[in-house]
Motif scaffolding. Structure first.
Motif, PDB file in Angstrom:
ATOM      1  N   VAL B 110       0.841  -1.196   0.000  1.00  0.00           N
ATOM      2  CA  VAL B 110       0.000   0.000   0.000  1.00  0.00           C
ATOM      3  C   VAL B 110       0.881   1.253   0.000  1.00  0.00           C
ATOM      4  O   VAL B 110       0.522   2.275  -0.575  1.00  0.00           O
ATOM      5  CB  VAL B 110      -1.022  -0.011   1.168  1.00  0.00           C
ATOM      6  CG1 VAL B 110      -0.369   0.198   2.507  1.00  0.00           C
ATOM      7  CG2 VAL B 110      -2.091   1.055   0.947  1.00  0.00           C
ATOM      8  N   LEU B 111       2.067   1.151   0.604  1.00  0.00           N
ATOM      9  CA  LEU B 111       2.986   2.295   0.541  1.00  0.00           C
ATOM     10  C   LEU B 111       3.377   2.567  -0.912  1.00  0.00           C
ATOM     11  O   LEU B 111       3.423   3.715  -1.359  1.00  0.00           O
ATOM     12  CB  LEU B 111       4.239   2.028   1.392  1.00  0.00           C
ATOM     13  CG  LEU B 111       3.999   1.806   2.894  1.00  0.00           C
ATOM     14  CD1 LEU B 111       5.305   1.560   3.623  1.00  0.00           C
ATOM     15  CD2 LEU B 111       3.269   3.000   3.511  1.00  0.00           C
ATOM     16  N   GLN B 112       3.634   1.463  -1.652  1.00  0.00           N
ATOM     17  CA  GLN B 112       3.947   1.616  -3.078  1.00  0.00           C
ATOM     18  C   GLN B 112       2.779   2.242  -3.831  1.00  0.00           C
ATOM     19  O   GLN B 112       2.953   3.099  -4.682  1.00  0.00           O
ATOM     20  CB  GLN B 112       4.254   0.253  -3.702  1.00  0.00           C
ATOM     21  CG  GLN B 112       5.592  -0.330  -3.314  1.00  0.00           C
ATOM     22  CD  GLN B 112       5.772  -1.696  -3.979  1.00  0.00           C
ATOM     23  OE1 GLN B 112       5.054  -2.644  -3.672  1.00  0.00           O
ATOM     24  NE2 GLN B 112       6.741  -1.794  -4.880  1.00  0.00           N
ATOM     25  N   ALA B 113       1.572   1.793  -3.472  1.00  0.00           N
ATOM     26  CA  ALA B 113       0.383   2.247  -4.208  1.00  0.00           C
ATOM     27  C   ALA B 113       0.091   3.730  -3.980  1.00  0.00           C
ATOM     28  O   ALA B 113      -0.601   4.359  -4.784  1.00  0.00           O
ATOM     29  CB  ALA B 113      -0.832   1.403  -3.818  1.00  0.00           C
ATOM     30  N   LYS B 114       0.593   4.283  -2.883  1.00  0.00           N
ATOM     31  CA  LYS B 114       0.393   5.716  -2.635  1.00  0.00           C
ATOM     32  C   LYS B 114       1.025   6.546  -3.747  1.00  0.00           C
ATOM     33  O   LYS B 114       0.631   7.674  -3.998  1.00  0.00           O
ATOM     34  CB  LYS B 114       1.028   6.114  -1.289  1.00  0.00           C
ATOM     35  CG  LYS B 114       0.206   5.718  -0.076  1.00  0.00           C
ATOM     36  CD  LYS B 114       0.991   5.868   1.207  1.00  0.00           C
ATOM     37  CE  LYS B 114       1.222   7.334   1.557  1.00  0.00           C
ATOM     38  NZ  LYS B 114       2.041   7.462   2.795  1.00  0.00           N
ATOM     39  N   ASN B 115       2.019   5.958  -4.423  1.00  0.00           N
ATOM     40  CA  ASN B 115       2.748   6.705  -5.454  1.00  0.00           C
ATOM     41  C   ASN B 115       2.050   6.739  -6.810  1.00  0.00           C
ATOM     42  O   ASN B 115       2.606   7.260  -7.768  1.00  0.00           O
ATOM     43  CB  ASN B 115       4.160   6.132  -5.620  1.00  0.00           C
ATOM     44  CG  ASN B 115       5.006   6.392  -4.384  1.00  0.00           C
ATOM     45  OD1 ASN B 115       4.623   7.199  -3.539  1.00  0.00           O
ATOM     46  ND2 ASN B 115       6.126   5.725  -4.266  1.00  0.00           N
ATOM     47  N   HIS B 116       0.838   6.172  -6.905  1.00  0.00           N
ATOM     48  CA  HIS B 116       0.102   6.260  -8.165  1.00  0.00           C
ATOM     49  C   HIS B 116      -0.440   7.663  -8.392  1.00  0.00           C
ATOM     50  O   HIS B 116      -0.974   7.976  -9.455  1.00  0.00           O
ATOM     51  CB  HIS B 116      -1.039   5.236  -8.214  1.00  0.00           C
ATOM     52  CG  HIS B 116      -0.565   3.835  -8.435  1.00  0.00           C
ATOM     53  ND1 HIS B 116       0.157   3.452  -9.535  1.00  0.00           N
ATOM     54  CD2 HIS B 116      -0.704   2.715  -7.682  1.00  0.00           C
ATOM     55  CE1 HIS B 116       0.445   2.158  -9.459  1.00  0.00           C
ATOM     56  NE2 HIS B 116      -0.068   1.692  -8.334  1.00  0.00           N
ATOM     57  N   GLY B 117      -0.346   8.513  -7.366  1.00  0.00           N
ATOM     58  CA  GLY B 117      -0.777   9.899  -7.538  1.00  0.00           C
ATOM     59  C   GLY B 117      -2.284  10.069  -7.541  1.00  0.00           C
ATOM     60  O   GLY B 117      -2.812  10.996  -8.149  1.00  0.00           O
ATOM     61  N   LEU B 118      -2.991   9.170  -6.873  1.00  0.00           N
ATOM     62  CA  LEU B 118      -4.454   9.268  -6.782  1.00  0.00           C
ATOM     63  C   LEU B 118      -4.852   9.236  -5.305  1.00  0.00           C
ATOM     64  O   LEU B 118      -4.141   8.651  -4.485  1.00  0.00           O
ATOM     65  CB  LEU B 118      -5.117   8.090  -7.496  1.00  0.00           C
ATOM     66  CG  LEU B 118      -4.970   8.017  -9.008  1.00  0.00           C
ATOM     67  CD1 LEU B 118      -5.474   6.670  -9.510  1.00  0.00           C
ATOM     68  CD2 LEU B 118      -5.755   9.150  -9.675  1.00  0.00           C
ATOM     69  N   PRO B 119      -5.982   9.850  -4.969  1.00  0.00           N
ATOM     70  CA  PRO B 119      -6.505   9.670  -3.609  1.00  0.00           C
ATOM     71  C   PRO B 119      -6.670   8.171  -3.356  1.00  0.00           C
ATOM     72  O   PRO B 119      -7.056   7.426  -4.260  1.00  0.00           O
ATOM     73  CB  PRO B 119      -7.864  10.374  -3.653  1.00  0.00           C
ATOM     74  CG  PRO B 119      -7.768  11.335  -4.779  1.00  0.00           C
ATOM     75  CD  PRO B 119      -6.862  10.710  -5.789  1.00  0.00           C
ATOM     76  N   ILE B 120      -6.377   7.735  -2.141  1.00  0.00           N
ATOM     77  CA  ILE B 120      -6.379   6.291  -1.880  1.00  0.00           C
ATOM     78  C   ILE B 120      -6.816   6.016  -0.445  1.00  0.00           C
ATOM     79  O   ILE B 120      -6.510   6.799   0.458  1.00  0.00           O
ATOM     80  CB  ILE B 120      -4.968   5.702  -2.165  1.00  0.00           C
ATOM     81  CG1 ILE B 120      -4.929   4.193  -1.917  1.00  0.00           C
ATOM     82  CG2 ILE B 120      -3.885   6.400  -1.330  1.00  0.00           C
ATOM     83  CD1 ILE B 120      -3.632   3.548  -2.425  1.00  0.00           C
ATOM     84  N   ILE B 121      -7.595   4.958  -0.263  1.00  0.00           N
ATOM     85  CA  ILE B 121      -7.898   4.503   1.098  1.00  0.00           C
ATOM     86  C   ILE B 121      -7.493   3.041   1.216  1.00  0.00           C
ATOM     87  O   ILE B 121      -7.433   2.325   0.218  1.00  0.00           O
ATOM     88  CB  ILE B 121      -9.411   4.635   1.449  1.00  0.00           C
ATOM     89  CG1 ILE B 121     -10.271   3.895   0.429  1.00  0.00           C
ATOM     90  CG2 ILE B 121      -9.811   6.094   1.557  1.00  0.00           C
ATOM     91  CD1 ILE B 121     -11.737   3.826   0.822  1.00  0.00           C
ATOM     92  N   LEU B 122      -7.197   2.625   2.436  1.00  0.00           N
ATOM     93  CA  LEU B 122      -6.848   1.229   2.681  1.00  0.00           C
ATOM     94  C   LEU B 122      -8.035   0.529   3.337  1.00  0.00           C
ATOM     95  O   LEU B 122      -8.545   0.986   4.363  1.00  0.00           O
ATOM     96  CB  LEU B 122      -5.618   1.152   3.594  1.00  0.00           C
ATOM     97  CG  LEU B 122      -5.226  -0.250   4.085  1.00  0.00           C
ATOM     98  CD1 LEU B 122      -4.882  -1.165   2.921  1.00  0.00           C
ATOM     99  CD2 LEU B 122      -4.044  -0.167   5.045  1.00  0.00           C
ATOM    100  N   VAL B 123      -8.495  -0.552   2.719  1.00  0.00           N
ATOM    101  CA  VAL B 123      -9.587  -1.351   3.287  1.00  0.00           C
ATOM    102  C   VAL B 123      -9.000  -2.662   3.795  1.00  0.00           C
ATOM    103  O   VAL B 123      -8.446  -3.443   3.018  1.00  0.00           O
ATOM    104  CB  VAL B 123     -10.673  -1.625   2.232  1.00  0.00           C
ATOM    105  CG1 VAL B 123     -11.740  -2.552   2.795  1.00  0.00           C
ATOM    106  CG2 VAL B 123     -11.292  -0.326   1.762  1.00  0.00           C
TER     107      VAL B 123
END
Lengths: 84, 614
Positions: B110-123
């Motif tokens: 999920v840390l990697q996914a933060k770098n997609h440059g989109l708002p993100i939530i973790l479920v």
């Protein structure tokens, strides 16, 4: 000599020291699926021929992999506990 | 985007964390769900509306661990998130899913996914299972440390989804107004992110040490090198025996219903062509395949149970020891096992195989697995020629069917070994899968899955077998003055290829039936039903009786041998064309299957003639 994940016997626990980077794509894959420095790893099961593949307990997950991939995981020390 | 346009959310996360389950629950979709990694290999869209009226478009994506895109299915997921899919715009935000029990191993994803440059939530999904395993997660601390919202969830339960829906209500508004924050970029390589993730979980996650979990206790038996293989073999054996022995009464009922329908139609309709079309063409043709519905249901009752329980990945582990010896990729097993239902999803799920040459090898041998469409052929011929006796406690017919399936598997392995040493040379590896915890299948999902599989079979009867039966009836009924099969149009067409097939023991009727069977293998059965129904005098004879009376044993055995390889099935070649993006591989697959089918049928025919069988 460096210890590798493949050197561990069933139920023997090791601590990951590093990854063999001779195949960078492989070490990336191993990291992505959940192996990291400092993790405890314990082989749980082996395949019938040549102990290949093996299944390993790491951080509460169980991951199955072939020996040629497992040898890229280098270990720090070998503890002789029964489980991780 | 507040102009009522729907909000596009992408479901991202590791394989087998429950994305498709959530997708189905929210959108009412019918994405396939099961308990093994790599079930979803293609993206899927679905819509739902939040109570506020905000329309959401949800993208269900294949599971992906990092941001590299090693394999085709992973690239589909990453392309979707990056807006690189043809004809699809990028999502507005990411809903990142994670199996709560695996937070220790997966948090860096999920840390990697933060770098997609989109708002993100973790479920965090399956929070109930994590609690059962003694894992406690400090959600506020986690949220603080990773800097994005964290929501707990149990995707398969309505009450388990309420927190997520409440959150989406609020957050969705922010995303659509563009006020939801895009997280700060995570700097550092994968190693650094892993170190950060480990330090977060060491404070936010606590785990009560458990001596041995339930899954581990089962695995001590199931993954044992010898006992495990014995258990796997027993499961498969019992499955094919059950298909044979449990289906009898249901089949008799359907057979009676079809017979009744034929007599009823013959009584109501005026004598002549129309009656013949309905009775000999439609009812005989479609009925001859529909009668195998009970077998298909029993077969899938087993397969779905294996898939949902978590056993599939274990089977892959057990068999891998052999696969490694042959040189097959470790990830080939699940595509091959899926091909027992149908080669098409099997060939698609080969996308999880990283190495291109290994993916091709797997695709080429997938059609040798005994797909559901071959069952009607096997059942018909075995039913006609193998006595319904018991060998000890086993059904002899079931044993013969099991043997045919084994022959398919053995040839698949032989061909794989040959391809790996010639066409698709190179090192193979790549098992590397997580063995999921065992789960009790969700009853409702199980029943729906079974219903869907049954309906696919029935729909094929309507879509493919009905038109094929009408076609064969038409070709068999004209010219009107024809007195033998050979004089009909069908006979003339079949006569063109019959000389080619005569040396391997096939008669004119078989030659005719093989042509429309190109559309789907089971059409061979419906075509034979129509052919013999038109020629038949006694309406009470079943197709099984007619075949038993008209074919010699060597011909029947040759026909079975042909269908182990059966180069039929246009959809299979179409999907190979699509998945390999070339004509070379579908043509090659057709060619080699045809040659094998021809040789196998020929050898079987002449050997059984020489043995004096008749």
């Amino acid at each position: 000599m460096t210890k590798r994940l493949t050197d561990l016997a069933k139920s023997e626990t090791g601590v990951i020291l590093d990854f063999d980077d001779s195949d960078p794509a492989l070490s990336t894959r191993l990291r992505e699926i959940g192996f990291a420095e400092g993790d405890n790893v314990t082989p749980l099961h082996f395949g019938l021929f040549g102990k290949n593949p093996m299944s390993v307990r790491v951080n509460g997950a169980q991951i199955a992999l072939r020996r040629e991939d497992a040898q890229a995981i280098l270990l720090k020390a070998v503890k002789s506990e029964a489980s991780a | 985007m507040s102009d009522g346009q729907s909000l596009r959310l992408a479901l991202l996360g590791a394989p087998n964390c429950g994305k498709s389950s959530l997708f189905n629950a929210l959108t009412g979709g019918k994405a396939k769900v099961a308990n093994y990694p790599g079930v979803t290999v293609e993206y899927r869209k679905g819509d739902f509306t939040l109570p506020s009226g905000q329309a959401i478009e949800l993208l269900d994506l294949p599971g992906v661990y990092g941001d590299c895109g090693h394999s085709m299915d992973e690239r589909v997921a990453l392309d979707a998130v990056r807006g690189n899919l043809e004809g699809e715009r990028a999502p507005d935000a990411i809903v990142f899913m994670m199996d709560a029990s695996h937070i220790n191993t997966h948090l860096h994803n999920v840390l990697q996914a933060k770098n997609h440059g989109l708002p993100i939530i973790l479920v965090l999904n399956m929070m109930d299972m994590a609690a059962r395993d003694g894992i406690t997660i400090d959600l506020p601390a986690l949220e603080r440390e990773i800097g994005i919202p964290v929501i707990s969830c149990v995707a398969v339960r309505g009450s388990g989804r309420s927190l997520l829906l409440d959150y989406l209500e609020e957050w969705g508004g922010d995303v659509s107004f563009g006020s939801a924050a895009t997280p700060k970029e995570e700097k550092g390589d994968l190693k650094a992110l892993q170190a950060k993730a480990r330090s977060i979980t060491s404070t936010a996650v606590s785990r009560v040490h458990q001596a041995e979990t339930f899954s581990q206790r089962i695995d001590n038996w199931v993954l044992h090198p010898i006992m495990g293989l014995a258990i796997l073999f027993t499961i498969l054996f019992v499955m094919f025996q059950a298909v044979y022995t449990w289906s009898g009464p249901a089949m008799d009922l359907i057979e009676m219903a079809i017979g009744g329908l034929q007599r009823g139609a013959a009584a109501i309709l005026p004598d002549g062509l129309i009656t013949s079309l309905v009775v000999d063409g439609i009812i005989a043709g479609v009925g001859s395949v529909l009668i195998f519905l009970p077998q298909i249901i029993i077969l899938f009752a087993f397969i779905l149970l294996l898939e949902a329980s978590g056993y599939m990945a274990r089977a892959a582990f057990l068999v891998d020891t052999l696969m490694a010896k042959i040189g097959l990729n470790g990830r080939a097993f699940i595509p091959l096992l899926s091909s027992f239902a149908c080669a098409i999803p099997g060939i698609m799920s080969a996308r999880t195989i990283e190495q291109e040459r290994d993916r091709i090898t797997t695709i080429l041998i997938a059609p040798l697995m005994t797909c559901a469409a071959r069952w009607p052929v096997y059942f018909l011929i075995i039913g006609a020629f193998v006595p319904a006796e018991k060998v000890g406690v086993f059904s002899l017919q079931g044993l013969v069917a099991f043997g045919l399936i084994l022959v398919g598997i053995v040839f698949a392995l032989i061909m794989a070994a040959i391809f790996k040493r010639t066409l698709t040379k190179g090192e193979s590896s790549g098992l590397l899968i997580e063995l999921p915890s065992y789960k009790t299948p969700v009853f409702k999902d199980y029943i729906i899955g079974l219903w869907d599989r049954g309906m696919i079979f029935v729909n094929r009867a309507g879509r493919i077998i009905l038109p094929a039966s009408i076609l064969i009836w038409g070709l068999m009924s004209f010219p009107a003055n024809a007195t033998t099969t050979a004089q009909t149009w069908a006979g003339k067409v079949g006569g063109l290829i019959e000389p080619l097939l005569r040396p391997i023991g096939f008669n004119l009727e078989i030659a005719i039936s093989l042509i429309p069977a190109m559309a789907a293998r089971e059409v061979a059965v419906s075509s034979l039903a129509t052919i013999y129904s038109i020629g038949g005098t006694n309406a009470d004879d079943t197709l099984r009786d007619l075949i038993a009376a008209n074919w010699t044993l060597p011909t029947a055995l040759a026909f079975l041998a042909w269908f182990v390889f059966a180069p039929q099935c246009l959809s299979t070649f179409a999907i190979i064309r699509k998945e390999t993006n070339s004509w070379k591989w579908p043509l090659f697959a057709f060619g080699y299957l045809f040659v094998l089918a021809y040789i196998a049928a020929g050898v079987t025919y002449h050997v059984s003639l020489a043995m004096g069988l008749s």
